[in-house]
Design a protein around this motif. Sequence first.
Motif, mmCIF file in Angstrom:
data_model
loop_
_atom_site.group_PDB
_atom_site.id
_atom_site.type_symbol
_atom_site.label_atom_id
_atom_site.label_comp_id
_atom_site.label_asym_id
_atom_site.label_seq_id
_atom_site.Cartn_x
_atom_site.Cartn_y
_atom_site.Cartn_z
ATOM 1 N N PHE A 60 -9.209 -4.046 1.206
ATOM 2 C CA PHE A 60 -8.200 -3.435 0.335
ATOM 3 C C PHE A 60 -8.489 -3.770 -1.128
ATOM 4 O O PHE A 60 -8.541 -2.888 -1.990
ATOM 5 C CB PHE A 60 -6.806 -3.937 0.745
ATOM 6 N N ILE A 61 -8.701 -5.045 -1.413
ATOM 7 C CA ILE A 61 -8.990 -5.487 -2.777
ATOM 8 C C ILE A 61 -10.289 -4.866 -3.271
ATOM 9 O O ILE A 61 -10.364 -4.402 -4.421
ATOM 10 C CB ILE A 61 -9.028 -7.031 -2.854
ATOM 11 N N HIS A 62 -11.288 -4.843 -2.424
ATOM 12 C CA HIS A 62 -12.590 -4.268 -2.811
ATOM 13 C C HIS A 62 -12.444 -2.801 -3.225
ATOM 14 O O HIS A 62 -12.960 -2.381 -4.259
ATOM 15 C CB HIS A 62 -13.588 -4.408 -1.663
ATOM 16 N N LYS A 63 -11.712 -2.040 -2.439
ATOM 17 C CA LYS A 63 -11.530 -0.619 -2.751
ATOM 18 C C LYS A 63 -10.733 -0.433 -4.052
ATOM 19 O O LYS A 63 -11.039 0.441 -4.854
ATOM 20 C CB LYS A 63 -10.872 0.092 -1.580
ATOM 21 N N LEU A 64 -9.721 -1.267 -4.249
ATOM 22 C CA LEU A 64 -8.946 -1.171 -5.492
ATOM 23 C C LEU A 64 -9.772 -1.604 -6.699
ATOM 24 O O LEU A 64 -9.598 -1.076 -7.796
ATOM 25 C CB LEU A 64 -7.662 -1.977 -5.396
ATOM 26 N N LEU A 108 -3.609 -5.438 -7.933
ATOM 27 C CA LEU A 108 -4.743 -6.348 -7.718
ATOM 28 C C LEU A 108 -4.327 -7.795 -7.963
ATOM 29 O O LEU A 108 -4.648 -8.681 -7.169
ATOM 30 C CB LEU A 108 -5.916 -5.969 -8.622
ATOM 31 N N SER A 109 -3.605 -8.033 -9.039
ATOM 32 C CA SER A 109 -3.165 -9.387 -9.365
ATOM 33 C C SER A 109 -2.289 -9.961 -8.250
ATOM 34 O O SER A 109 -2.473 -11.101 -7.823
ATOM 35 C CB SER A 109 -2.389 -9.358 -10.683
ATOM 36 N N THR A 110 -1.370 -9.169 -7.763
ATOM 37 C CA THR A 110 -0.486 -9.595 -6.679
ATOM 38 C C THR A 110 -1.271 -9.821 -5.393
ATOM 39 O O THR A 110 -1.008 -10.774 -4.657
ATOM 40 C CB THR A 110 0.615 -8.544 -6.454
ATOM 41 N N SER A 111 -2.255 -8.967 -5.128
ATOM 42 C CA SER A 111 -3.051 -9.076 -3.909
ATOM 43 C C SER A 111 -3.856 -10.365 -3.887
ATOM 44 O O SER A 111 -4.040 -10.982 -2.831
ATOM 45 C CB SER A 111 -3.995 -7.892 -3.768
#
Length: 116
Positions: A60-64, A108-111
């Motif tokens: 998820f993070i990578h895609k964002l 992203l920051s929250t993730s």
Amino acid sequence: MERKNVVLEKSIAFALEVIRFTEMLQDQKKFVIANQMLKSGTSIGAMIHEAQNAESKADFIHKLKIAAKELEETRYWILLCERSEYYENPKQLKEQVNELGLILYKILSTSYKTKP
């Protein structure tokens, strides 16, 4: 009642505005910037949508993060148009990309802060 996903909705609205603006550039035979902006500007939403079905939090993070890179590239093309005397100022696009960026970077920051 289904909750609206703001980042998905805004990414679609932005992509549609990018398409409109780049079609105008193409009509003016400004193909290079039009094609570059079209690719990066529509890729933002594609990656955000793809992230919705990520296989893991890391995916998820990578895609964002890829969406964020495309957003920054799109900002560059918008900046070139804005500063060039030969291009229309994409004021609305700049406002939309900035708003989308704030949302994307907040996600992203929250993730990063939440545990898997």
